[in-house]
Design a protein around this motif. Structure first.
Motif, PDB file in Angstrom:
ATOM      1  N   GLY A 136       0.697  -1.159   0.107  1.00  0.00           N
ATOM      2  CA  GLY A 136       0.008  -0.001  -0.122  1.00  0.00           C
ATOM      3  C   GLY A 136       0.783   1.383  -0.045  1.00  0.00           C
ATOM      4  O   GLY A 136       0.416   2.252   0.779  1.00  0.00           O
ATOM      5  N   PHE A 137       1.903   1.256  -1.000  1.00  0.00           N
ATOM      6  CA  PHE A 137       2.628   2.620  -0.994  1.00  0.00           C
ATOM      7  C   PHE A 137       2.438   3.049  -2.481  1.00  0.00           C
ATOM      8  O   PHE A 137       2.219   2.328  -3.374  1.00  0.00           O
ATOM      9  CB  PHE A 137       3.986   2.478  -0.387  1.00  0.00           C
ATOM     10  CG  PHE A 137       4.922   1.462  -1.164  1.00  0.00           C
ATOM     11  CD1 PHE A 137       5.458   1.575  -2.360  1.00  0.00           C
ATOM     12  CD2 PHE A 137       5.066   0.125  -0.874  1.00  0.00           C
ATOM     13  CE1 PHE A 137       6.208   1.012  -3.161  1.00  0.00           C
ATOM     14  CE2 PHE A 137       5.665  -0.968  -1.626  1.00  0.00           C
ATOM     15  CZ  PHE A 137       6.252  -0.227  -2.592  1.00  0.00           C
ATOM     16  N   THR A 146      11.760   6.146 -15.767  1.00  0.00           N
ATOM     17  CA  THR A 146      11.787   6.493 -14.502  1.00  0.00           C
ATOM     18  C   THR A 146      10.464   6.441 -13.738  1.00  0.00           C
ATOM     19  O   THR A 146       9.254   6.557 -14.068  1.00  0.00           O
ATOM     20  CB  THR A 146      11.892   8.168 -14.379  1.00  0.00           C
ATOM     21  OG1 THR A 146      13.117   8.332 -15.208  1.00  0.00           O
ATOM     22  CG2 THR A 146      12.179   8.796 -12.981  1.00  0.00           C
ATOM     23  N   TRP A 147      10.597   6.176 -12.391  1.00  0.00           N
ATOM     24  CA  TRP A 147       9.297   5.871 -11.587  1.00  0.00           C
ATOM     25  C   TRP A 147       9.391   6.796 -10.341  1.00  0.00           C
ATOM     26  O   TRP A 147      10.520   7.156 -10.367  1.00  0.00           O
ATOM     27  CB  TRP A 147       9.233   4.509 -11.375  1.00  0.00           C
ATOM     28  CG  TRP A 147       8.909   3.569 -12.682  1.00  0.00           C
ATOM     29  CD1 TRP A 147       9.848   3.130 -13.323  1.00  0.00           C
ATOM     30  CD2 TRP A 147       7.672   2.889 -12.681  1.00  0.00           C
ATOM     31  NE1 TRP A 147       8.781   2.305 -14.348  1.00  0.00           N
ATOM     32  CE2 TRP A 147       7.895   2.053 -13.890  1.00  0.00           C
ATOM     33  CE3 TRP A 147       6.497   2.688 -11.753  1.00  0.00           C
ATOM     34  CZ2 TRP A 147       6.805   1.029 -14.342  1.00  0.00           C
ATOM     35  CZ3 TRP A 147       5.532   1.693 -12.300  1.00  0.00           C
ATOM     36  CH2 TRP A 147       5.709   1.096 -13.742  1.00  0.00           C
ATOM     37  N   VAL A 148       8.322   7.020  -9.837  1.00  0.00           N
ATOM     38  CA  VAL A 148       8.160   7.953  -8.534  1.00  0.00           C
ATOM     39  C   VAL A 148       7.752   6.949  -7.289  1.00  0.00           C
ATOM     40  O   VAL A 148       6.665   6.209  -7.407  1.00  0.00           O
ATOM     41  CB  VAL A 148       7.417   9.058  -8.692  1.00  0.00           C
ATOM     42  CG1 VAL A 148       7.154   9.604  -7.212  1.00  0.00           C
ATOM     43  CG2 VAL A 148       8.090   9.805  -9.683  1.00  0.00           C
ATOM     44  N   ILE A 149       8.354   6.998  -6.221  1.00  0.00           N
ATOM     45  CA  ILE A 149       8.134   6.472  -4.871  1.00  0.00           C
ATOM     46  C   ILE A 149       7.615   7.552  -4.068  1.00  0.00           C
ATOM     47  O   ILE A 149       8.693   8.283  -3.801  1.00  0.00           O
ATOM     48  CB  ILE A 149       9.118   5.342  -4.364  1.00  0.00           C
ATOM     49  CG1 ILE A 149       9.190   4.248  -5.142  1.00  0.00           C
ATOM     50  CG2 ILE A 149       8.632   4.675  -3.133  1.00  0.00           C
ATOM     51  CD1 ILE A 149      10.175   3.203  -5.062  1.00  0.00           C
ATOM     52  N   ASP A 150       6.423   7.522  -3.327  1.00  0.00           N
ATOM     53  CA  ASP A 150       6.365   8.231  -2.056  1.00  0.00           C
ATOM     54  C   ASP A 150       6.681   7.743  -0.736  1.00  0.00           C
ATOM     55  O   ASP A 150       6.115   6.902  -0.455  1.00  0.00           O
ATOM     56  CB  ASP A 150       4.786   8.774  -2.247  1.00  0.00           C
ATOM     57  CG  ASP A 150       4.650   9.782  -1.031  1.00  0.00           C
ATOM     58  OD1 ASP A 150       5.438  10.197  -0.334  1.00  0.00           O
ATOM     59  OD2 ASP A 150       3.524  10.118  -0.939  1.00  0.00           O
ATOM     60  N   THR A 151       7.884   8.088  -0.336  1.00  0.00           N
ATOM     61  CA  THR A 151       8.487   7.263   0.829  1.00  0.00           C
ATOM     62  C   THR A 151       7.665   7.746   2.014  1.00  0.00           C
ATOM     63  O   THR A 151       7.596   6.844   3.125  1.00  0.00           O
ATOM     64  CB  THR A 151       9.767   8.020   1.051  1.00  0.00           C
ATOM     65  OG1 THR A 151       9.683   9.396   1.387  1.00  0.00           O
ATOM     66  CG2 THR A 151      11.013   7.765   0.064  1.00  0.00           C
ATOM     67  N   SER A 152       6.652   8.622   1.956  1.00  0.00           N
ATOM     68  CA  SER A 152       5.963   8.997   3.156  1.00  0.00           C
ATOM     69  C   SER A 152       4.804   7.672   3.243  1.00  0.00           C
ATOM     70  O   SER A 152       4.033   7.558   4.342  1.00  0.00           O
ATOM     71  CB  SER A 152       5.224  10.213   3.095  1.00  0.00           C
ATOM     72  OG  SER A 152       4.394  10.263   2.030  1.00  0.00           O
ATOM     73  N   THR A 165      12.921  11.090   2.323  1.00  0.00           N
ATOM     74  CA  THR A 165      11.691  11.962   2.658  1.00  0.00           C
ATOM     75  C   THR A 165      11.100  12.377   1.231  1.00  0.00           C
ATOM     76  O   THR A 165      11.720  12.780   0.347  1.00  0.00           O
ATOM     77  CB  THR A 165      12.076  12.869   3.637  1.00  0.00           C
ATOM     78  OG1 THR A 165      12.574  13.859   3.064  1.00  0.00           O
ATOM     79  CG2 THR A 165      12.418  12.510   5.027  1.00  0.00           C
ATOM     80  N   GLY A 166       9.734  12.396   1.427  1.00  0.00           N
ATOM     81  CA  GLY A 166       8.981  12.971   0.135  1.00  0.00           C
ATOM     82  C   GLY A 166       8.945  11.873  -0.980  1.00  0.00           C
ATOM     83  O   GLY A 166       9.456  10.918  -0.826  1.00  0.00           O
TER      84      GLY A 166
END
Length: 359
Positions: A136-137, A146-152, A165-166
């Protein structure tokens, strides 16, 4: 590309350098296949040349001039000894490691097997995509590479591990585009996510249901009841001359087809292919899943002989692989001793779609 050597025939310095330095370097190259640099600073070489020339020039007979010869000064003899010792070190090093003698086709099979175990960039990406849906992230494509991961949105243990972060941009190809972070199999995020999922499956916290050790699906990938087992196998590695054996382990998918009363083992390659390819095509009730998983556990208790044969074959295969590699490296062979029983980490039961079922 060509190189031209220019020297003066009546120049004693040119002649001496040609006869001793350059031609000696060529002889070393013919013997070892590589050039061995002079193991002294430029100043030391020049000093040895000048010292020898000045020493010999004081003699009345020019033919006695002996630059770098056996009858030269102690400085020139020391120079030769330094170089000869460097040649011997290079010869010993190349004998020990002997990469130049390894033929690519002899290790191609081992390299391919290693690549398969380590996983390709596409497999790492697929793992992140599947994990993002289960854990669930946030994980979405930003561009073609390129991919994006929301670390929060990551679980707390993973946020502490990667210390980011972010939103972060990641890539699965190396070198990554500017401003992105490369995610390979050994990256802390990938390793941490793998450990988090495995720990949750083995020791599920209350209320966590996003991953389990057992499952059952109905799929068109099989026409006969098939049970896949995820196994962790340990081996003791015995090497002659060492009293204490080393420990090695591997994890792989193996399976059987048929019912508890009569099953047929699957080759590991076939089991792995089904594990990756099979997907649910019809619904199963919870009661049906519980029943077939219970039968799969019962089957596991009754196939000790098949499992023992499997591990014995795996140990023999690993021994043969190690024998080939260690023969190239001139190292002693090892004997693999499988430890019984293996750890049963997970079960996946594949049920055929009604109408395609055999046996």
């Amino acid at each position: 590309m060509k190189a031209v050597l220019i020297y003066g025939q009546d120049n004693l310095v040119d002649k001496a350098v040609l006869e001793v330095l350059i031609r000696k370097a060529w002889r070393i190259h013919r013997q070892l296949g590589v050039y061995v640099p002079i193991p002294l600073e430029t100043e030391s070489v020049i000093e040895a040349i000048v010292t020898s020339l000045l020493s010999e020039s004081r003699k009345y007979r020019v033919e006695q001039l002996s630059l770098f010869g056996d009858s030269g000064t102690s400085g020139t003899r020391e120079f030769h000894e330094f170089w000869d010792r460097a040649v011997e070190r290079e010869r010993a090093r190349r004998t020990k490691f002997a990469q130049y003698a390894i033929k690519p086709d002899e290790v191609a099979k081992e390299l391919e097997e290693t690549d398969r175990v380590l996983g390709s960039p596409e497999e790492v990406k697929a793992f992140l995509r599947e994990a993002s849906q289960r854990v669930g992230f946030t994980f979405y494509p930003f561009s073609d590479s390129t991919w994006v991961i929301d670390t929060s949105s990551l679980p707390q243990p993973l946020r502490e591990r990667i210390r980011k972060t972010g939103e972060i941009r990641v890539s699965f190809s190396s070198p990554p585009p500017e401003g992105t972070m490369f995610l390979g199999r050994s990256h802390p995020l990938v390793e941490g996510l793998s450990e988090y999922i495995m720990d949750t499956a083995l020791y599920p916290p209350p209320g966590e249901t996003f991953v389990s050790r057992c499952g059952a699906i109905r799929t068109g990938s099989v026409s006969l009841l098939t049970t896949l087992y995820l196994l962790r196998v340990r081996y003791l590695l015995h090497e002659r001359g060492k009293e204490v054996p080393a420990l090695a382990e591997e994890v792989f998918v193996w399976g059987v087809t048929g019912y508890p009363s009569y099953v047929t083992p699957l080759p590991i390659e076939k089991a792995q292919d089904l594990f990756e390819r099979a997907h649910p095509e019809e619904n199963l009730s919870d009661e049906e899943k519980e029943e077939v998983v219970r039968e799969a556990l019962q089957t596991w208790e009754e196939i000790d002989a098949l499992v023992e044969s499997l591990l014995t074959e795996r140990a023999a295969s690993h021994e043969e692989t190690q024998k080939r590699i260690r023969r190239l490296l001139r190292e002693r062979a090892v004997r693999f001793e499988p430890q019984f029983p293996p750890d049963l980490l997970g079960i996946l039961v594949l049920l055929p779609i009604p109408g395609t079922m055999r046996g």
